[in-house]
Design an enzyme around this catalytic site. Structure first.
Site, PDB file in Angstrom:
ATOM      1  N   HIS A  20       0.863  -1.174   0.000  1.00  0.00           N
ATOM      2  CA  HIS A  20       0.000   0.000   0.000  1.00  0.00           C
ATOM      3  C   HIS A  20       0.902   1.228   0.000  1.00  0.00           C
ATOM      4  CE1 HIS A  20      -3.941   1.855   0.550  1.00  0.00           C
ATOM      5  NE2 HIS A  20      -3.395   2.669   1.445  1.00  0.00           N
ATOM      6  N   LYS A 165     -10.158   6.227  -4.139  1.00  0.00           N
ATOM      7  CA  LYS A 165      -9.156   7.232  -3.806  1.00  0.00           C
ATOM      8  C   LYS A 165      -7.807   6.773  -4.339  1.00  0.00           C
ATOM      9  CE  LYS A 165      -8.783   9.301   0.330  1.00  0.00           C
ATOM     10  NZ  LYS A 165      -8.390   9.536   1.753  1.00  0.00           N
ATOM     11  N   LYS A 167      -3.580   7.453  -4.072  1.00  0.00           N
ATOM     12  CA  LYS A 167      -2.502   8.019  -3.262  1.00  0.00           C
ATOM     13  C   LYS A 167      -1.382   8.485  -4.191  1.00  0.00           C
ATOM     14  CE  LYS A 167      -3.928   7.125   1.018  1.00  0.00           C
ATOM     15  NZ  LYS A 167      -4.021   8.116   2.110  1.00  0.00           N
ATOM     16  N   ASP A 196      -5.419  11.779  -2.890  1.00  0.00           N
ATOM     17  CA  ASP A 196      -4.800  12.164  -1.620  1.00  0.00           C
ATOM     18  C   ASP A 196      -3.315  12.400  -1.851  1.00  0.00           C
ATOM     19  OD1 ASP A 196      -4.021  12.607   0.960  1.00  0.00           O
ATOM     20  OD2 ASP A 196      -4.572  10.631   1.717  1.00  0.00           O
ATOM     21  N   GLU A 222      -7.258  15.744  -1.511  1.00  0.00           N
ATOM     22  CA  GLU A 222      -7.019  15.720  -0.068  1.00  0.00           C
ATOM     23  C   GLU A 222      -5.619  16.225   0.286  1.00  0.00           C
ATOM     24  OE1 GLU A 222      -6.983  12.456   3.615  1.00  0.00           O
ATOM     25  OE2 GLU A 222      -7.852  11.951   1.663  1.00  0.00           O
ATOM     26  N   ASP A 247      -7.143  17.224   5.944  1.00  0.00           N
ATOM     27  CA  ASP A 247      -6.972  16.038   6.788  1.00  0.00           C
ATOM     28  C   ASP A 247      -5.997  16.330   7.917  1.00  0.00           C
ATOM     29  OD1 ASP A 247      -6.723  13.561   7.942  1.00  0.00           O
ATOM     30  OD2 ASP A 247      -5.770  12.606   6.229  1.00  0.00           O
ATOM     31  N   LYS A 271     -11.071  11.848  11.895  1.00  0.00           N
ATOM     32  CA  LYS A 271     -10.359  10.628  12.290  1.00  0.00           C
ATOM     33  C   LYS A 271     -10.347  10.582  13.808  1.00  0.00           C
ATOM     34  CE  LYS A 271      -7.315  10.193   8.270  1.00  0.00           C
ATOM     35  NZ  LYS A 271      -5.914  10.293   7.781  1.00  0.00           N
ATOM     36  N   GLU A 324     -13.964   6.316   4.146  1.00  0.00           N
ATOM     37  CA  GLU A 324     -12.958   5.416   3.584  1.00  0.00           C
ATOM     38  C   GLU A 324     -12.615   4.314   4.585  1.00  0.00           C
ATOM     39  OE1 GLU A 324      -8.789   7.519   4.790  1.00  0.00           O
ATOM     40  OE2 GLU A 324      -9.671   8.218   2.931  1.00  0.00           O
TER      41      GLU A 324
END
Length: 370
Positions: A20, A165, A167, A196, A222, A247, A271, A324
């Site tokens: 990831h 989304k 990255k 993001d 983001e 964020d 979060k 998410e």
């Protein structure tokens, strides 16, 4: 009223289903910091604190979270009686600065125990759920454009997700833009794509990147700039039509107020870890609602415990940009008896008392770090 008798903490390492890739790290394993809270009333609460990439994301590593709980917070809370999370948070904040991830795990465990004692789901303790199904997107973050397109098409065909989304931020601006727009073109206009940047761009780069992403049909960007560049984030939100999702720049209700007061328009990523717990995250949500700022349910790639704690909070407010909360799907395994119900781009909120999940002790022992 709940009296805390003991607190036990584990570090649990679970591999991911694939690498990831983020702007600051590439993950092949996720570490969950789990807390068991035994209360004198005969109930047990469970909590989770999870971060990304050790110390590459933020100031609290899994090892530091465990140390803060065992060395400072557990001795502070043992033997104490609390009527609810407000009193618990007040006690922790008075003696321990920062360490919101550790505090979030403890607030979650307390809510789980209180819900079990009262026979109520955590959502009821937080104001009451207005929905029991929440939208959940999937992050395409293998780092390989063709693999991400293949993965996105497969998930669309399976009917599992219709919002994705991406990255970016670890590579050159040109490479990142080409990657994002290629995926957007391949998956089609009917699919929503969010990007993001994880704070990777300076303001000048962000202007160029935002312009290209907006022209290419990206729906949300983001945290393009560093968390300290509050004015840059505000300016970008006013300059472009594509919304900005704040964020890292918006952890608490105070951050949310300052951004909104400065003229920020866009959305806030909630979060529980960065706020200090589910109830603390909702303080930010309520500031956002008063300021007309949209909401998005963010994740630290938690396992099921942390994900469910977040979902109980998110279920009590309107999440205009969805959530998410796919963390459990990224892990090869988990430490709960019954996995969450993910289907048709949504996840179901567990309905039992407390968090509504049961720990699988065999798996906890298997994955716990020794």
């Amino acid at each position: 009223m709940l009296t805390i008798e003991s607190l036990t903490c584990w570090l649990v390492d679970i591999p991911t289903i694939r690498p990831h890739k983020l702007s600051m790290a590439t993950m092949g394993c996720q570490t969950l910091t789990l807390v068991r809270m035994q209360c004198a009333q005969g109930v047990v609460g469970w909590g989770e604190a999870t971060t990304i990439g050790g110390l590459s994301y933020g100031a609290e590593s899994p090892e530091a979270i465990r140390s803060a709980i065992e060395t400072y917070l557990a001795p502070l809370l043992r033997g104490q009686t609390f009527s609810g999370v407000a009193a618990l948070a007040d006690k922790m904040n008075a003696s321990v600065k920062g360490n919101t991830f550790a505090k979030s795990a403890l607030e979650t465990a307390f809510l789980d125990a209180q819900g079990k004692l009262l026979g109520l789901p955590v959502s009821a303790l937080l104001g009451g759920a207005i929905t029991d199904r929440l939208p959940v997107l999937w992050t395409l973050a293998s780092g390989d454009t063709d693999k991400d397109i293949e993965e996105g098409k497969r998930l669309l065909a399976e009917g599992r997700h219709d919002t994705f989304k991406l990255k970016i931020g670890a590579r050159s601006l040109k490479t990142d833009i080409q990657h994002a727009l290629a995926i957007k073109a391949a998956l089609g206009d009917g699919v929503s794509i969010l990007v993001d940047v994880n704070q990777a761009w300076d303001f000048t780069t962000a202007v160029k990147g935002m312009s290209a992403l907006q022209a290419g049909g990206i729906d949300l960007v983001e945290q393009p700039t560093p968390l300290w560049d509050r004015q840059g984030l505000i300016t970008l939100s006013q300059r472009f039509e594509v919304p900005i999702l704040a964020d890292e720049a918006v952890a608490t209700s105070h951050d949310g107020f300052a951004l909104a007061h400065g003229g920020f328009s866009g959305a806030y990523a909630l979060k529980i870890a960065k706020a200090g717990g589910p109830a603390q995250a909702l303080k930010l949500a309520h500031v956002a609602q008063a300021a007309g700022v949209a909401l998005y349910g963010g994740t630290m790639l938690e396992g099921t415990l942390g994900t469910v704690a977040s979902l109980h909070a998110w279920s009590t407010v309107r999440m205009q940009w969805g959530t998410e909360m796919f963390g459990p799907l990224l892990l090869k395994d988990d430490i709960v008896v019954t996995p969450l119900d993910f289907s048709q781009g949504q996840v179901s909120l567990p309905q039992g008392p407390g968090l509504g999940v049961e720990i699988d002790f065999d798996k906890l022992r298997y994955y716990a770090r020794h």
